[in-house]
Write an enzyme that holds these catalytic residues in place. Sequence first.
Site, PDB file in Angstrom:
ATOM      1  CD  GLU A 131     -32.737  -6.049 -16.211  1.00  0.00           C
ATOM      2  OE1 GLU A 131     -32.135  -5.372 -15.900  1.00  0.00           O
ATOM      3  OE2 GLU A 131     -32.752  -7.085 -17.031  1.00  0.00           O
ATOM      4  N   GLY A 185     -34.852 -10.148 -30.499  1.00  0.00           N
ATOM      5  CA  GLY A 185     -34.312  -9.310 -31.279  1.00  0.00           C
ATOM      6  C   GLY A 185     -33.597  -9.812 -32.368  1.00  0.00           C
ATOM      7  CB  ILE A 219     -30.196 -15.507 -19.410  1.00  0.00           C
ATOM      8  CG1 ILE A 219     -30.502 -14.086 -19.214  1.00  0.00           C
ATOM      9  CG2 ILE A 219     -28.982 -16.106 -19.715  1.00  0.00           C
ATOM     10  CD1 ILE A 219     -29.437 -13.556 -18.085  1.00  0.00           C
ATOM     11  CG  ASP A 220     -34.120 -11.892 -20.525  1.00  0.00           C
ATOM     12  OD1 ASP A 220     -33.272 -11.905 -19.428  1.00  0.00           O
ATOM     13  OD2 ASP A 220     -33.953 -10.930 -21.250  1.00  0.00           O
ATOM     14  CB  ILE A 278     -30.025 -39.496  -8.204  1.00  0.00           C
ATOM     15  CG1 ILE A 278     -29.205 -40.599  -7.872  1.00  0.00           C
ATOM     16  CG2 ILE A 278     -30.036 -38.424  -7.278  1.00  0.00           C
ATOM     17  CD1 ILE A 278     -27.795 -40.494  -7.619  1.00  0.00           C
TER      18      ILE A 278
HETATM   19  P1  ADP Z   1     -31.468 -10.163 -28.231  1.00  0.00           P
HETATM   20  O1  ADP Z   1     -31.464 -11.203 -29.557  1.00  0.00           O
HETATM   21  O2  ADP Z   1     -30.654 -10.872 -27.307  1.00  0.00           O
HETATM   22  O3  ADP Z   1     -32.789 -10.102 -27.959  1.00  0.00           O
HETATM   23  P2  ADP Z   1     -31.187  -7.435 -29.369  1.00  0.00           P
HETATM   24  O4  ADP Z   1     -32.373  -7.268 -29.013  1.00  0.00           O
HETATM   25  O5  ADP Z   1     -29.825  -6.612 -28.678  1.00  0.00           O
HETATM   26  O6  ADP Z   1     -30.776  -9.173 -28.654  1.00  0.00           O
HETATM   27  O7  ADP Z   1     -30.735  -7.978 -30.844  1.00  0.00           O
HETATM   28  C1  ADP Z   1     -29.704  -8.182 -31.489  1.00  0.00           C
HETATM   29  C2  ADP Z   1     -29.429  -7.693 -32.779  1.00  0.00           C
HETATM   30  O8  ADP Z   1     -30.423  -8.351 -33.823  1.00  0.00           O
HETATM   31  C3  ADP Z   1     -29.585  -6.349 -32.907  1.00  0.00           C
HETATM   32  O9  ADP Z   1     -28.152  -5.739 -32.569  1.00  0.00           O
HETATM   33  C4  ADP Z   1     -29.807  -6.035 -34.466  1.00  0.00           C
HETATM   34  O10 ADP Z   1     -28.526  -6.250 -35.236  1.00  0.00           O
HETATM   35  C5  ADP Z   1     -30.649  -7.285 -34.692  1.00  0.00           C
HETATM   36  N1  ADP Z   1     -32.086  -6.797 -34.455  1.00  0.00           N
HETATM   37  C6  ADP Z   1     -32.956  -6.816 -33.396  1.00  0.00           C
HETATM   38  N2  ADP Z   1     -34.159  -6.165 -33.724  1.00  0.00           N
HETATM   39  C7  ADP Z   1     -33.838  -6.185 -35.085  1.00  0.00           C
HETATM   40  C8  ADP Z   1     -34.921  -5.488 -36.203  1.00  0.00           C
HETATM   41  N3  ADP Z   1     -36.242  -5.076 -35.776  1.00  0.00           N
HETATM   42  N4  ADP Z   1     -34.517  -5.407 -37.587  1.00  0.00           N
HETATM   43  C9  ADP Z   1     -33.491  -5.810 -37.802  1.00  0.00           C
HETATM   44  N5  ADP Z   1     -32.437  -6.269 -36.911  1.00  0.00           N
HETATM   45  C10 ADP Z   1     -32.749  -6.368 -35.681  1.00  0.00           C
END
Ligand code: ADP
Length: 736
Positions: free
Chosen positions: A249, A105, A150-151, A513
């Site tokens: 999950e 994300g 972590i995923d 080790i």
């Molecule tokens: P992760 O990085 O752990 O996958 P998230 O999916 O919650 O976490 O994304 C973190 C943040 O990155 C979101 O809260 C948002 O601000 C930004 N983000 C995620 N996807 C998008 C997107 N498609 N466009 C713009 N910003 C995004």
Amino acid sequence: MRIGIITSGGDAPGMNAVIRAVTRCALDKGMEVVGIHEGWQGVFMGGKYFEPFNWRSAGGILQAGGTVLGTARSDAFRAVEGRRQAVRNLVEAGIDGLVVIGGDGSLTGALILHEEWQDHLDALAAANAIPPEKATNAQPFRIVGLPGSIDNDLYGTDMSHGADTALNTIVQAVDKLTSTADSHQRTFIVEVMGRRCGYLALMGAVATGADWVLIPEEEMDTRWHIRMADALKRGRAAGRRHDILLFAEGARHNDGLPIRAETIQEVLRARTGVEARVTVLGHVQRGGSPSAFDRVLASRLGAAAVEYLAEPDTTPVMIGLIYNRPAATPLSEVISKSQAVNTEIEQGQFEHALELRGRSFMDALNLLKTLSRAEPREEIGERGRIAMLTGGPDAPGMNAVLRTVLRYAMNEGQDVVGVRYGFAGLAREDIWDLQWMDVQSWMTQGGSELGAVRHVLTAQEIAQVAETIRKWDIRGLIVVGGLDTYKEVTKLVAARAQYPELSIPMICVPATIDNNLPGTEICIGADTALNNITDAVDKIKYTAGAAHRAYIVEVMGRECGYLGLSSGIATGAEMELLPEDQLTLESLVQDVNRLREGFERGKKLSIVVMSEGASPYYDATFVRRVMEAEGGGSFDVRTVILGHLQRGGVPTAFDRIQGTRLGLWAVRRLMEDIEARRTDANVVGIHGRGVEITPLADAMAQMDWSTGRPKEEAFMAWRHLADTLAKPGPGWAREC
Ligand code: ADP
């Protein structure tokens, strides 16, 4: 160049190690660094969320879980207006590039920001929100992503930092559940994180020897629950006292509906009459101090990100670890391929999803299905025996190799025997006719269940070994151990002319080790030792009374500095004294001057990691005396010799997983050699290109016998990084 750092999305252990490495490597290159708090939300907010960083901003954070910059999920940044405001803040702060640490994300957000960058500049200039020259003369905005999740679900890296720590947390929890399950003959259902990725569940199951796993990438046909219940019933009938089921999950039915713990519980109640207990591990998996692996990984990737920013290429990339080397992949490819797996899962294209996860993921899944069986698929055929033994000294993770070899081979109808107490046992015919269930709990045990002793075969014993091989109809030998073990195998090969019985295929699996073996970059056991050292040094660091004190921590490794250098990076040590460097009185005095300078600038505690083989002349006590004498009274010195605690304890997730992986490669190759009537002697190892098999003679030729270590040591590429991170940098001096 002024760069910003953000940590975004779900937090992951190791984020602080990245912040530290990026900050210090960038300052070292003369860049300016701005720490931006609260992820993309902070970029959107600007102002006090932007904090100029100096050398000291990154001090004392290496071992802390979470992220000192904070992280947030930002809805504002998801909207185009929000991103425009973010661009304005970045331009006003004079930031030329961003290092974004997060999951898919956060990196998607980074890519979108990059793609829209010029449009935002034009719009902001048109609205007089930024000076027009900032829009027209602007250099391309630089973005480097780093995989913090972590995923472990990102394309472009074999490991994202945080995943190893989470796996260790899972392994420790499941080990505890297994011991209570065993006492009460219970069944446990353990839910682990992974909304769209089964990595933690699958590798957690491999590392704990779990009996069933459910992951999002695997197709659940309409009879999955019947197969699961039947498999568990067969396990109990075969004498297993407990059942452990791990599920991600995000595991789902074929139609996309989620599988809940209660569903599994009900199935088991109805089909087996067993009342299973449910444990949801939840957020503990995200927390805690990062493992040594995650600290080293995060430091290496952080440094590589800065290197990339210093280059002229302006393509936004993610720096990941591919075959144990930092590698840049265009961010667009990272995002599209990471999301492709999610799409395949959503659309029920499970085979494609599994393929996209890669070869080792599929190998692990297939292997787990074999290892978790209640009994072998095939009857034992008339194919003689494979013998396996462990040479001393023992290393955590040896049992993972043995368990894998036994079950994989038996499942193919190949008889396997264990040899107790290494080569001495082979000579005196100390053979254990192991059965499938004998190795059930071996995954979790430290040391070697067969007994690993150092033994140099005499001429008479070589004759006895030949006799044992003849008598037991041994057609192939798997030997797990260190350099001394490799030497004994070399001796057996050399004695073939005299004893034709010894002309059977043999394969060595690297387990020590010391991590000092040829033919591999990674040895089984070294990760556990590294974590043992790191935990001990963390504790030493917390001795609050230690004002102006240097600790010399002596670590194992014989003539190889792997444990010394990697534990130096993992603990944030001031310096490492390694066998690879020439330790002289002169260099020692220079080191003392560096320490003294640090203390004079306000440092309270310093860690000096010293490899046991750092010098044939100067030991830790001598080094301590020199430091005290030359330190001018500005600090005092203590020595800590960690000794055998380094090889103790249960193996880490990494050692169990690598043990399983190398065990699989070794036994597969040995069985092929037996089938093809080859008599090769090989070693299996992990290289920059993945797992590889090398002829034993070639591997031994890679040794520099004058120093007692391999001629090429890949880890020495980290030397510069360790030195850079430990420097008392320019900003540091000002601050203190
Ligand atoms: P992760 O990085 O752990 O996958 P998230 O999916 O919650 O976490 O994304 C973190 C943040 O990155 C979101 O809260 C948002 O601000 C930004 N983000 C995620 N996807 C998008 C997107 N498609 N466009 C713009 N910003 C995004």
